[in-house]
Design a protein around this motif. Structure first.
Motif, PDB file in Angstrom:
ATOM      1  N   ARG A  63       0.843  -1.219   0.000  1.00 15.83           N
ATOM      2  CA  ARG A  63       0.000   0.000   0.000  1.00 15.83           C
ATOM      3  C   ARG A  63       0.868   1.254   0.000  1.00 15.83           C
ATOM      4  N   ARG A  64       1.976   1.181   0.731  1.00 12.87           N
ATOM      5  CA  ARG A  64       2.854   2.340   0.796  1.00 12.87           C
ATOM      6  C   ARG A  64       3.617   2.544  -0.503  1.00 12.87           C
ATOM      7  N   GLU A  65       3.722   1.460  -1.303  1.00 13.47           N
ATOM      8  CA  GLU A  65       4.431   1.590  -2.585  1.00 13.47           C
ATOM      9  C   GLU A  65       3.545   2.211  -3.655  1.00 13.47           C
ATOM     10  N   VAL A  66       2.178   2.070  -3.556  1.00 14.78           N
ATOM     11  CA  VAL A  66       1.274   2.570  -4.617  1.00 14.78           C
ATOM     12  C   VAL A  66       0.611   3.881  -4.164  1.00 14.78           C
ATOM     13  N   ARG A  67       1.415   4.871  -3.836  1.00 14.06           N
ATOM     14  CA  ARG A  67       0.879   6.157  -3.342  1.00 14.06           C
ATOM     15  C   ARG A  67       0.008   6.851  -4.382  1.00 14.06           C
ATOM     16  N   ASP A  68       0.302   6.646  -5.670  1.00 15.48           N
ATOM     17  CA  ASP A  68      -0.432   7.355  -6.728  1.00 15.48           C
ATOM     18  C   ASP A  68      -1.826   6.780  -6.946  1.00 15.48           C
ATOM     19  N   LYS A  99      -6.460   1.654  -5.125  1.00 18.00           N
ATOM     20  CA  LYS A  99      -5.734   0.456  -4.680  1.00 18.00           C
ATOM     21  C   LYS A  99      -5.328   0.601  -3.227  1.00 18.00           C
ATOM     22  N   GLN A 100      -4.939   1.854  -2.849  1.00 15.08           N
ATOM     23  CA  GLN A 100      -4.555   2.098  -1.458  1.00 15.08           C
ATOM     24  C   GLN A 100      -5.705   1.780  -0.507  1.00 15.08           C
ATOM     25  N   GLN A 101      -6.902   2.255  -0.887  1.00  9.67           N
ATOM     26  CA  GLN A 101      -8.076   2.012  -0.028  1.00  9.67           C
ATOM     27  C   GLN A 101      -8.395   0.518   0.061  1.00  9.67           C
TER      28      GLN A 101
END
Length: 1216
Positions: free
Chosen positions: A1066-1071, A1075-1077
């Motif tokens: 999750r921390r890798e896909v900040r943009d 996906k983060q949610q």
């Protein structure tokens, strides 16, 4: 039809059986001739010289020849031993249909599409007669087996019989000139060697085949009019007897059966039909799905037929030849020629008892299959295949024994098989209901029992018990208790043979024998390439059995061997001592004498009856490579020594059994460098330094000798080795010996003499030899080497040996049974009396004193060095003593002990003891057996990637061993570190290894991982949880409760690894906000500690609120409030919940439904909802989408997703 062998090939047009060997020739439409062994089922040879189809082929009766004829108009005569064609006969002008050798004369008859039949002399390689008369293709021609006749069949719709009597007279005995003259005339103007005797007309279409009856004046023919016709002939005429109708297409081949009154025909309608000659009706039909039949062949001496079709051929029998029999005590009951007969083994009397009813139906294979006999009631059950399986019950009157004239009506019934299970009760198999009907002697049902398996046959298994057979297993079923006593997986069983004491059973299948005990516990399985026919147990508990061509034995441990070969198959009825009673295929009783020495010898070895072994070695002619190899294989090389005369074999066996004395004697006889070297290696292993020295002296191996003297501390002989090297002018040898001796002056001298002045100067300077140093400095002048500054010199002198001497101290060991007994066999009687007189001395010599070994050798070797120095004599002088010849004595057995040392057998290494009965991978790794540990983990947990486990395996191995240094010249001694060791523990009882990884250590790691998770150090926490997953496979715990806790720990670690991997991702896909949610939402569904669950929920709530997904965020807020959070977290959750409830909508559609239960895929991080298919990791039980089956599990990084595994074993209590 009983199919014995089947091939797949091109269309088969010609077939021929060999008269003696189990061979059959098949000629193919492709032009190849194949030679098959139908007994072994193997292709022996192929002959490929014809151009086009080969339609005819035939073996010679006595010579190693066969003849073939093909569409290339050629007849070829082949020698199968030489694997080549001998010659080709040319003359026919069209396709050749059949070829055949004459039984007596050197003739071949051939039939061809050129409308002629030719007779050839294969010795002179000429055509001796041409039979003309047919006006269409001649489809077949064959000689009469006894008379001077030839029969031929042609597409001109006739069968012709030719008289070749004149040809025989002319070619066999042209006695005088007049005969020779007539012979010349006939050759010039055409002769009358062969005349048409009869022309048989009756078929409406072309005739494909005609054949003589082997003994009666009958002919049978088959034609394209789909009819089989039977013809009779006498001296003057021939006429049609009857027509057999039934085929629905052209009849391609037809013949009389040699042993039965039947005709066999085959046809292009894809069937083989069997006809009764006397009743002239069809008896049986065998069909194939897609293949037309073309050719038939009958074996000249055995009850075998073969048929060729479009895609190969089959070898078959029409009826079983095994006589039905039952053994009871000293009597054998069997059925022959529709009579029950009784044969007494002791008196060899054979009596008819009662006649047995002949089956009413005309079909084949209706003869009795099995007999079951009740001796107390004199009752007999006869089972056959009549009506799909039936039995007949006969009560034999006592007074009718031996008369065989009283006929009685049998009680009949239907059933797959019937056997007596008690004195007056028998069981019948009711296949349709899968039950056993127990009946009394009035044939009334008294009990019904449902069988435990779908049985297709039942056998006797002791009173009240049945052995039930299914396709792939057998069970013993107790009819009273209705329980299963034993169950065993087997190939399809045909016969069951119980030992006399009912303790053992042999289960015979087509190509295997399974030996088990009375409860069907498996003992051994033997596989045979040739079909197993029968068997019986001998008095020693050895199973004797027959294949088609051997009598063999099977020992209780599975060892087997051949007793003798057989000409024809037999069926063993009883084995007693050295005689085998058997029935042959004609139902005749035979007694065969056998030599049981080999298997009795092996059985005695197996049962440790060494007294028997000793007497057999002394008295019998046991010999041969097979016995020697067997003894060697079974760990008795010292026994094998007594059979061997070949010195090289004796030497090898002596080394294997550690008998150095015999090895020395053999090495002296052989006197080869390699053997002396091997003797030296073995003597060194035993610590027998004097023999090592002798071996090195014999091979002039001075380097090894010097090193031997160094390690044994023999400085005197080392000095002699220095002198020998000087004499031989071996500078390197001199220097080494000087180095071993620590002689500095000598080393400097050697370096100086060989021109290495700088090295000599340095050596002298370091060791303080001032005078020599000064002298060398003068000689070197300006080239004096400078010594390194600030370096401390150390003496290069070997450590003084702690123990100086020859042989190692040896254990006191009692002499083995074989050494004592066998060595003593060569003594004379006088010596024995002398020994008996001074019995007190003998007592002291029972046990070998270590110091006494090789004492005489030491005395003789004293001058070994000088001998080498003179190079005139070859080492020691060990003379063979001339002993008196062997004299048998009554006292031999009492004085079997001797003073020769017997090396103790090496004990079992601790590592082997640890792994012998352990199924725990950690213990195997500790023992150093990494391969077995990996196999166990692969089987138990499906682990395929062992790279992460390598450091743990090495730690376990190193941690469970300690290493002691004894002294300078000895190797390091490894000591096993055992669990719970105490001084009072027995040295022979080994505890399991002490492992460096314990369950308590995992608890500490778990606490550290929890702490790192709380602090938000996710990468560190992930490493710790993975480390726990990697250590668990090699952890061993004591109790079952601990084992359950280990399994719980796997689940905890798996949940955290999955959750933390999602959080890191999750921390890798900040943009990607969506996906983060999703990842934050999935993390909340991992099974976490409450504190960590609250933190995960807070993260997910914040992410969804920021992303405008208020419904989802409100759900997380409610879940936080349910976890009894601290005040600050509760306030924040309530405020956010109020804000969300004002605007209950989701801005983005997430792949997340909190109402529907799901698990998260460990690789793709997508939800797998209830009801969807998934696959699991067999170790950590993480779930994945089905496409990932067969890939490495990314959660544990060890196991293969979806593979089978038996489950974690981490405690001895689980194994018990």
């Amino acid at each position: 039809m009983l199919t014995k062998f089947e091939t797949k090939s091109n269309r088969v047009k010609g077939l021929s059986f060999h008269s003696k060997r189990p061979w059959i020739l098949a000629s193919l439409h492709s032009g190849v001739i194949q030679l098959w062994d139908y007994r072994m089922g193997t292709l022996i040879d192929r002959f490929d010289e014809h151009d086009g189809p080969v339609r005819g082929v035939h073996f010679h009766k006595t010579q190693p020849l066969f003849v073939s004829g093909g569409d290339d108009y050629k007849i070829k005569v082949w020698n199968y031993k030489m694997h080549r064609c001998l010659f080709t006969l040319l003359g026919h002008l069209d396709y050749i249909r059949t070829v055949q050798f004459h039984n007596e004369y050197p003739w071949i008859v051939s039939a061809s599409d050129d409308q002629t039949i030719r007779i050839w002399n294969w010795q002179s390689r000429t055509c001796i007669s041409v039979l003309t008369g047919h006006n269409h293709y001649v489809m077949c021609a064959s000689f009469h087996p006894k008379e001077d006749l030839v029969v031929s069949a042609s597409l001109d719709q006739t069968v012709r019989v030719w008289d070749i009597g004149a040809l025989r007279k002319k070619t066999v005995s042209p006695a005088d000139d007049i005969l020779r003259l007539t012979q010349m005339n006939t050759e010039l103007f055409g002769g009358v060697d062969a005349v048409v005797k009869y022309v048989l007309e009756g078929h409406d279409r072309g005739v494909n085949w005609a054949a003589f009856h082997p003994s009666l004046p009958l002919i049978v023919s088959g034609a394209d009019d789909r009819q089989v016709k039977l013809w009779r002939m006498n001296d003057t005429k021939a006429w049609e007897v009857d027509t057999l109708r039934g085929h629905t297409n052209n009849v391609s081949c037809v013949m009389f059966h040699a042993r039965q009154d039947i005709i066999v025909s085959n046809s292009e309608d894809k069937s083989i039909r069997v006809w009764d000659v006397t009743k002239r009706t069809g008896v049986q039909t065998f069909r194939r799905e897609h293949d037309r039949f073309w050719i038939l062949a009958a074996h000249p001496e055995m009850n075998l037929l073969a048929a060729g079709h479009d895609s190969g051929m089959i070898v078959f029998k029409l009826e079983r030849e095994r006589p039905a029999f039952a053994v009871s005590g000293d009597s054998l009951y069997y059925i022959k020629d529709r009579f029950l007969r009784c044969y007494e083994f002791s008196s060899q009397k054979d009596n008819q008892v009662i006649p047995i009813r002949r089956p009413g139906s005309t079909s084949l294979n209706q003869s009795p299959r099995t007999l079951s006999y009740s001796p107390t009631e004199n009752a007999l059950l006869v089972c056959s295949d009549v009506e799909g399986g039936s039995y007949e019950l006969y009560i034999v009157p006592k007074d009718s024994m031996g008369r065989g004239d009283t006929s009685q009506e049998a009680k009949r019934g239907v059933g797959g098989s019937a056997v007596f299970v008690a004195r007056n009760r028998f069981a019948v198999l009711d296949k349709s209901n899968n039950q056993a009907l127990v009946k009394n002697l009035k044939n009334e049902v008294v009990k019904k029992s449902i069988l435990p398996i779908a049985a297709d046959a039942i056998y006797y298994a002791g009173t009240g018990n049945l052995l039930c057979r299914a396709e792939d297993r057998v069970v013993i079923f107790d009819l009273q208790q209705r329980t299963i006593i034993g169950d065993l997986q087997t190939p399809f069983i045909k016969y069951v043979v119980w030992s006399n004491d009912m303790e053992s059973v042999a289960l015979l299948s087509k190509h295997a024998i399974v030996i088990a005990n009375k409860k069907l516990l498996h003992r051994c399985t033997l596989h045979e390439t040739i079909r197993v026919k029968s068997g019986a147990w001998d008095d020693n508990g050895v199973f004797i059995y027959t294949t088609l061509n051997h009598i063999k034995y099977c020992l209780p441990n599975g060892d087997s061997g051949i007793i003798r070969t057989l000409d024809v198959p037999i069926y063993i009825t009883k084995v007693s001592g050295n005689t085998i009673n058997c029935l042959d295929r004609d139902g005749k009783n035979r007694v065969i004498a056998i030599d049981a020495t080999e298997y009795v010898f092996k059985l005695s070895l197996l049962r440790k009856r060494y007294d028997h072994v000793m007497s057999m070695i002394r008295n019998s002619q046991l010999c041969g490579q097979a016995v020697i190899a067997y003894l060697q294989q079974k760990g008795f090389p010292e026994v094998a020594l007594h059979f061997v005369r070949d010195e090289k074999t004796r030497f090898n066996l002596a080394l294997e059994s550690g008998n150095i004395q015999i090895a020395v004697a053999s090495a002296k006889e052989i006197d080869e460098k390699d053997h002396w070297y091997r003797l030296g290696v073995e003597a060194l292993r035993q610590g027998n330094a004097s023999i090592v020295e002798y071996a090195y002296q014999r091979t002039k191996n001075f380097e090894r000798l010097s090193f031997l003297y160094l390690i044994t501390g023999n400085m005197d002989k080392l000095s002699k080795m220095l002198r020998i090297a000087e004499i031989k002018n071996d500078v390197m040898g001199q220097f080494h010996n000087a180095l071993y001796l620590g002689d500095i002056h000598e080393r400097v001298k050697i370096l100086e003499n060989s021109g290495h002045l700088p090295l000599a100067y340095v050596t002298a300077a370091i060791h303080g030899l001032t005078e020599v140093t000064e002298r060398l400095a003068v000689e070197l002048g300006d080239n004096v080497p400078s010594l390194p500054e600030g370096k401390k010199a150390s003496l290069l002198i070997p450590p003084p040996p702690i123990s100086c001497g020859g042989d190692w101290p040896l254990l006191r060991v009692m002499k083995g049974i074989f050494e004592g007994g066998l060595d003593n066999t060569g003594r004379g009687g006088d010596e024995e009396e002398e020994e008996a007189a001074v019995a007190d001395w003998g007592e002291d010599l029972d046990i070998v004193e270590s110091s006494g070994q090789n004492g005489h050798v030491d005395a003789e070797v004293e001058g070994g060095g000088e001998q080498e120095e003179k190079s005139e004599e070859g080492g020691w002088d060990l003379e063979d003593l001339e002993l008196p010849p062997e004299v048998e004595s009554a006292n031999a057995s009492t004085n079997v002990r001797s003073t020769v040392f017997v090396a103790p057998t090496p004990g079992m290494p601790v590592s082997q003891i640890w792994t012998q009965k352990s199924s725990l991978a950690g213990e195997h790794a500790a023992a150093g057996n990494f391969d077995t540990a990996m196999r166990l983990l692969s089987r138990q947990l499906g682990i395929k990637n062992f790279a992460p486990l390598k450091p743990f395996f090495l730690d376990l191995h190193m941690g469970s061993h300690s290493y002691l240094r004894a002294f300078a010249s000895a190797p390091v001694v490894p000591i096993a570190v055992e669990k719970g060791w105490s001084e009072s523990a027995s040295p022979n009882v080994r505890a399991p290894p002490q492992l460096v990884y314990r369950f308590s250590m995992l608890d500490d790691k778990l606490r550290s991982a929890y702490k790192a998770t709380t602090e938000g150090k996710f990468t560190e926490a992930l490493r710790l949880f993975l480390n726990i997953l990697h250590i668990i496979p090699v952890v061993v715990v004591d109790s079952r409760r601990d084992a359950d806790e280990v399994k719980e720990l796997i689940v905890i670690a798996k949940e955290y690894v999955l959750g933390l991997r999602m959080e890191v991702r999750r921390r890798e896909v900040r943009d990607d906000l969506k996906k983060q949610q999703e990842l934050a939402a999935y993390f909340t569904h991992c099974n976490l500690q409450r504190i960590h669950l609250r933190l995960a929920l807070m993260t997910a709530m914040g992410a969804c609120f920021k992303g405008g997904n208020y419904i989802t965020a409100a759900n997380f807020a409610r879940r936080i409030l349910e976890t009894d959070p601290p005040a600050n977290q509760a306030t924040k959750a309530r405020q956010l919940l109020q804000a969300c409830e004002r605007n209950m909508k989701d801005a983005n559609e997430l792949n997340y439904d909190f109402r529907n239960p799901f698990v998260v895929c460990g690789a793709t991080f997508v939800p797998i909802y209830r009801g969807q298919k998934d696959v699991a990791c067999p170790y950590c039980m993480a779930r994945f989408v089905p496409v990932l089956e067969g890939q490495l599990c990314p959660i544990c990084d060890l196991a293969m997703v979806g593979s089978d595994a038996s489950g974690l074993l981490c405690s001895p209590s689980q194994v018990r």
